[in-house]
Design an enzyme around this catalytic site. Structure first.
Site, mmCIF file in Angstrom:
data_model
loop_
_atom_site.group_PDB
_atom_site.id
_atom_site.type_symbol
_atom_site.label_atom_id
_atom_site.label_comp_id
_atom_site.label_asym_id
_atom_site.label_seq_id
_atom_site.Cartn_x
_atom_site.Cartn_y
_atom_site.Cartn_z
ATOM 1 N N SER A 62 38.898 45.919 53.633
ATOM 2 C CA SER A 62 39.754 47.052 54.021
ATOM 3 C C SER A 62 40.416 46.804 55.378
ATOM 4 O O SER A 62 39.963 45.969 56.172
ATOM 5 C CB SER A 62 38.924 48.333 54.079
ATOM 6 O OG SER A 62 38.202 48.486 52.880
HETATM 7 C C1 LIG Z 1 37.878 48.274 49.228
HETATM 8 S S1 LIG Z 1 36.585 47.418 48.443
HETATM 9 C C2 LIG Z 1 35.242 47.614 49.557
HETATM 10 C C3 LIG Z 1 35.381 46.943 50.861
HETATM 11 C C4 LIG Z 1 34.043 46.670 51.526
HETATM 12 N N1 LIG Z 1 33.403 47.853 52.025
HETATM 13 C C5 LIG Z 1 34.148 45.610 52.576
HETATM 14 O O1 LIG Z 1 33.706 45.824 53.707
HETATM 15 O O2 LIG Z 1 34.646 44.519 52.246
HETATM 16 C C6 LIG Z 1 36.086 48.552 47.158
HETATM 17 C C7 LIG Z 1 34.861 48.090 46.402
HETATM 18 O O3 LIG Z 1 34.429 49.146 45.553
HETATM 19 C C8 LIG Z 1 33.782 48.543 44.468
HETATM 20 N N2 LIG Z 1 33.613 49.523 43.366
HETATM 21 C C9 LIG Z 1 34.530 49.967 42.471
HETATM 22 N N3 LIG Z 1 33.967 50.822 41.599
HETATM 23 C C10 LIG Z 1 32.667 50.950 41.972
HETATM 24 C C11 LIG Z 1 31.570 51.698 41.472
HETATM 25 N N4 LIG Z 1 31.680 52.491 40.408
HETATM 26 N N5 LIG Z 1 30.382 51.580 42.107
HETATM 27 C C12 LIG Z 1 30.225 50.758 43.187
HETATM 28 N N6 LIG Z 1 31.237 50.028 43.706
HETATM 29 C C13 LIG Z 1 32.437 50.114 43.105
HETATM 30 C C14 LIG Z 1 34.674 47.378 44.108
HETATM 31 O O4 LIG Z 1 33.975 46.407 43.348
HETATM 32 C C15 LIG Z 1 35.102 46.899 45.502
HETATM 33 O O5 LIG Z 1 34.324 45.814 45.931
#
Ligand SMILES: C[S@@+](CC[C@H](N)C(=O)[O-])C[C@H]1O[C@@H](n2cnc3c(N)ncnc32)[C@H](O)[C@@H]1O
Length: 385
Positions: free
Chosen positions: A94
């Site tokens: 992000s």
């Molecule tokens: C913007 S990224 C997160 C960035 C992360 N916090 C970082 O520091 O790199 C969003 C994440 O949400 C995860 N995601 C999507 N749906 C999800 C779910 N139902 N449960 C858990 N994680 C999920 C995706 O796999 C993705 O890695």
């Protein structure tokens, strides 16, 4: 690599200069966390925000570009899947200023237990480990491959938080209750499991899939959370079920449907540029879920918008003669926009900080204007996980 610390310090300085970091303890976390370890490669975007070219720190000719990008205030796409011609982003690091803003409004204190939803690269989890200690950090991602990589990276810099693979909409029951729950993927509403797993006095910070809303919710009673939206918009990829990434249009626009319907032609008094105001857009979306597609002229100046709901569409553009033309199908979506505009003006053009959300484990969830009992409210969908 030995040259990253000055770069991390420079990033922290720039985030402090724009008031994304306002607390020295978070500044220390940003200075001490090697973002390049968490983003060993990323995908550069084309003009349509589609990932097209990998920039890999292990390739000597990419190295300079990679290292520079990693320590700039940039979000970086780290994973995508193909869906026909479209590329749907499934993970990213992000935007650092947004990461810092969300950690600030999380308002975490020493020793508090934090659950992060959406481990992704592991960078945010590392910042949390620095601030409250790895023993207090739990993080979950739906993608097992991402969790495995993040585990290795965190371990490499000396952190062993509790990481899980699974649907974050269900929280992580084992470690509950949590003092803070921070989601880094957007939900349609507040998953009841998070409310269940939140300690008394706890706080949830989560982006919603509606208009870049970022909800800051306090526990206001047994099984209830409530609070205002942050004043800043936050665009995040939508939380999705395993194996089903959603084309949510947070980066690339969702194209309007092909329609054979006879269109109604007319003019409007509402300048389509009103849709560029993110707070009005949120107000409109609370009334009706819509997608937005920009129209630009030959000089790449925006002249209007197509709005659509996946079935119906309306287009409003300013022509060379200055007249605002509208073309809409039978559902007359532009009329909805005009009605929402009148309501927005009537309520003194509310900025997003005047909007709030109340969610209970048992009942419905709703967004409200000014206070939960103001009488101006909109139902929100309850995500079940
Ligand atoms: C913007 S990224 C997160 C960035 C992360 N916090 C970082 O520091 O790199 C969003 C994440 O949400 C995860 N995601 C999507 N749906 C999800 C779910 N139902 N449960 C858990 N994680 C999920 C995706 O796999 C993705 O890695």
């Amino acid at each position: 690599m030995t040259d990253w610390q000055p770069q991390a310090a420079k990033l922290a300085d720039s985030l402090a200069a724009e008031s994304a970091i306002v607390d020295n303890r978070w500044r220390a976390a940003f200075e001490a966390t090697p973002r390049h370890v968490f983003v060993p490669r990323y995908w550069a975007l084309n003009e349509y925000n589609s990932p097209v070219r990998v920039v890999d720190g292990a390739v000597s000719t990419h190295r300079h570009e990679w290292l520079q990008a990693v320590y700039e205030n940039r979000f970086l796409i780290t994973q995508w899947v193909a869906d026909g011609d479209r590329r749907i982003v499934t993970s990213s690091a992000s935007l650092p200023s947004l990461v810092a803003r969300m950690l600030h409004i999380l308002d975490v204190a020493d020793g508090q237990r934090v659950l992060e939803i959406g481990t992704g690269t592991g960078y945010n989890a590392a910042l949390l480990c620095h601030r409250v200690g790895a023993a207090n950090v739990t993080s979950i991602d739906i993608d097992a491959g991402l969790v495995a990589e993040a585990t290795g990276r965190l371990d490499a810099i000396g952190y062993t938080p509790t990481l899980h693979t699974g649907d974050g909409a269900l929280g992580v029951k084992d470690g509950a209750p949590y003092d803070r729950i921070l989601s880094t993927c957007a939900t349609r509403g507040v998953p009841p499991a998070w409310i269940d797993q939140l300690a008394d006095g706890g706080r949830i910070v989560t982006p919603l899939t509606i208009g870049g809303a970022l909800a800051v919710l306090a526990k206001t009673g047994p099984g209830e959370v409530s609070g205002n939206l942050d004043v800043e918009p936050a665009l995040f990829m939508a939380m999705h079920p395993a194996g089903q990434p959603l084309p949510d249009g947070y980066l690339a626009e969702i194209p309007p449907p092909v329609s054979n319907e006879v269109a109604h032609l007319g003019t409007t008094n509402l300048d389509p540029e009103a849709l560029a105001d993110f707070d009005f857009r949120l107000w409109l979306l609370l009334h009706k879920p819509l997608h937005f597609v920009e129209h630009v002229d030959d000089q790449q100046t925006r002249v209007g918008w197509t709005i659509h709901d996946g079935v119906h569409q309306a287009t409003a553009v300013r022509r060379g003669d200055g007249v605002l033309h509208v073309r809409q199908s039978s559902r007359r979506l532009w009329d909805t926009v005009e009605a929402a505009w009148l309501g927005w003006v009537d309520h003194d053009r509310p900025r997003r900080g005047r909007i709030g959300v109340t969610a209970t484990v048992s009942g419905g969830q709703y967004a409200w204007l000014d206070s939960p009992d103001s009488g101006v409210r909109w139902p929100l969908p309850v995500p079940t996980g």
